[in-house]
Design a protein around this motif. Structure first.
Motif, PDB file in Angstrom:
ATOM      1  N   GLU A 171      31.618  14.454  19.575  1.00  0.00           N
ATOM      2  CA  GLU A 171      30.589  14.470  18.942  1.00  0.00           C
ATOM      3  C   GLU A 171      30.523  15.209  17.747  1.00  0.00           C
ATOM      4  N   ALA A 172      31.461  16.491  17.613  1.00  0.00           N
ATOM      5  CA  ALA A 172      31.609  17.355  16.499  1.00  0.00           C
ATOM      6  C   ALA A 172      32.060  16.387  15.244  1.00  0.00           C
ATOM      7  N   VAL A 173      33.157  15.547  15.763  1.00  0.00           N
ATOM      8  CA  VAL A 173      33.776  14.737  14.481  1.00  0.00           C
ATOM      9  C   VAL A 173      32.717  13.837  14.142  1.00  0.00           C
ATOM     10  N   ALA A 190      22.759  22.533  15.741  1.00  0.00           N
ATOM     11  CA  ALA A 190      22.667  23.824  16.530  1.00  0.00           C
ATOM     12  C   ALA A 190      23.014  23.587  17.946  1.00  0.00           C
ATOM     13  N   SER A 191      22.698  22.545  18.641  1.00  0.00           N
ATOM     14  CA  SER A 191      23.081  22.346  20.048  1.00  0.00           C
ATOM     15  C   SER A 191      24.493  22.216  20.295  1.00  0.00           C
ATOM     16  N   LEU A 192      25.164  21.496  19.475  1.00  0.00           N
ATOM     17  CA  LEU A 192      26.502  21.336  19.521  1.00  0.00           C
ATOM     18  C   LEU A 192      27.283  22.812  19.502  1.00  0.00           C
ATOM     19  N   GLU A 193      26.878  23.410  18.365  1.00  0.00           N
ATOM     20  CA  GLU A 193      27.338  24.614  18.357  1.00  0.00           C
ATOM     21  C   GLU A 193      27.399  25.673  19.449  1.00  0.00           C
ATOM     22  N   ALA A 194      25.974  25.690  20.030  1.00  0.00           N
ATOM     23  CA  ALA A 194      25.941  26.280  21.181  1.00  0.00           C
ATOM     24  C   ALA A 194      26.714  25.975  22.480  1.00  0.00           C
ATOM     25  N   GLN A 195      27.017  24.833  22.624  1.00  0.00           N
ATOM     26  CA  GLN A 195      28.001  24.079  23.588  1.00  0.00           C
ATOM     27  C   GLN A 195      29.386  24.487  23.096  1.00  0.00           C
ATOM     28  N   ARG A 212      30.406  27.591  21.675  1.00  0.00           N
ATOM     29  CA  ARG A 212      30.348  28.670  21.849  1.00  0.00           C
ATOM     30  C   ARG A 212      30.677  29.024  23.360  1.00  0.00           C
ATOM     31  N   GLN A 213      29.614  28.251  24.351  1.00  0.00           N
ATOM     32  CA  GLN A 213      29.998  28.451  25.573  1.00  0.00           C
ATOM     33  C   GLN A 213      31.257  27.884  26.131  1.00  0.00           C
ATOM     34  N   VAL A 214      31.776  26.867  25.494  1.00  0.00           N
ATOM     35  CA  VAL A 214      33.113  26.476  25.893  1.00  0.00           C
ATOM     36  C   VAL A 214      34.155  27.587  25.431  1.00  0.00           C
ATOM     37  N   GLU A 215      34.208  27.843  24.206  1.00  0.00           N
ATOM     38  CA  GLU A 215      35.167  28.892  23.850  1.00  0.00           C
ATOM     39  C   GLU A 215      35.073  30.058  24.993  1.00  0.00           C
ATOM     40  N   GLY A 216      33.988  30.524  25.636  1.00  0.00           N
ATOM     41  CA  GLY A 216      34.049  31.589  26.431  1.00  0.00           C
ATOM     42  C   GLY A 216      34.422  31.243  27.723  1.00  0.00           C
ATOM     43  N   TRP A 217      34.766  30.193  28.254  1.00  0.00           N
ATOM     44  CA  TRP A 217      35.411  29.840  29.452  1.00  0.00           C
ATOM     45  C   TRP A 217      36.626  30.403  29.888  1.00  0.00           C
ATOM     46  N   PRO A 218      36.940  31.009  31.029  1.00  0.00           N
ATOM     47  CA  PRO A 218      36.659  32.271  31.126  1.00  0.00           C
ATOM     48  C   PRO A 218      37.495  32.998  29.741  1.00  0.00           C
ATOM     49  N   GLN A 219      36.922  33.914  29.224  1.00  0.00           N
ATOM     50  CA  GLN A 219      37.394  34.519  28.030  1.00  0.00           C
ATOM     51  C   GLN A 219      38.550  34.927  28.194  1.00  0.00           C
ATOM     52  N   ASP A 220      38.953  35.766  29.406  1.00  0.00           N
ATOM     53  CA  ASP A 220      40.376  36.241  29.318  1.00  0.00           C
ATOM     54  C   ASP A 220      41.635  35.362  29.401  1.00  0.00           C
TER      55      ASP A 220
END
Length: 173
Positions: free
Chosen positions: A39-41, A80-85, A87-95
């Motif tokens: 979707e981003a592409v 906006a919805s794509l960026e929110a998703q 950011r959520q994926v980037e944080g899975w689990p952050q460590d």
């Protein structure tokens, strides 16, 4: 009548079942990430992104990018919805995500092809001056690490910590 299982056999069967369920979960997460990337592409293409640039960033052919432009329905996708998703994926689990990035860094020292790809990707996203600055800083860092035993030990320790975070052991599996 079935023969009773030995305790070790039973424990290993539980282990196989447990990791199989985890693999299924990871595959579902990967499917979600692949969909987001597609979707981003497609959205970037709709906003005028060049196929060649997107192909370099994604690591696929220009033809594949063209297919994504044609195949992915972005009518309900907003920036906006794509960026929110994302950011959520980037944080899975952050460590673990941070540790995975750290595991990728040591190969920079001996993988010139990877370093050049990263430089091209950085140039596409942030411009050539920023790509050159980052490349020079990384080259300087790698040169200092290779000539300083203490710095090499610190990098090795950081890599071991990252492996433990991701894999749970020091094994470089």
């Amino acid at each position: 009548m079935a023969r009773p299982r030995l305790p070790q056999q039973q424990e290993l069967l539980v282990d196989v079942w447990t990791i199989s369920k985890v693999r299924e979960d990871v595959e579902r997460l990967l499917e979600h990430v692949v969909r987001l990337q597609s979707e981003a592409v497609a959205l970037a293409g709709a906003y005028g992104g060049k196929q060649a640039d997107l192909a370099t960033l994604v690591g696929v052919s220009r033809q594949r990018v063209g297919q994504l432009f044609d195949q992915v329905d972005i009518t309900d996708v907003t920036k906006a919805s794509l960026e929110a998703q994302i950011r959520q994926v980037e944080g899975w689990p952050q460590d673990v995500m941070t540790a995975l990035v750290q595991l990728a860094r040591p190969r920079d020292a001996d993988d010139q092809e990877h370093r050049e790809l990263l430089r091209r990707q950085t140039a596409i996203v942030y411009g050539q001056a920023e790509a050159d600055r980052r490349h020079d800083a990384r080259s300087k860092f790698l040169a200092s690490v290779s000539s300083d035993p203490d710095a090499s030990a610190q990098v090795a320790d950081a890599a071991a910590r990252a492996r433990r975070t991701v894999f749970g052991t020091d094994a470089s599996a």
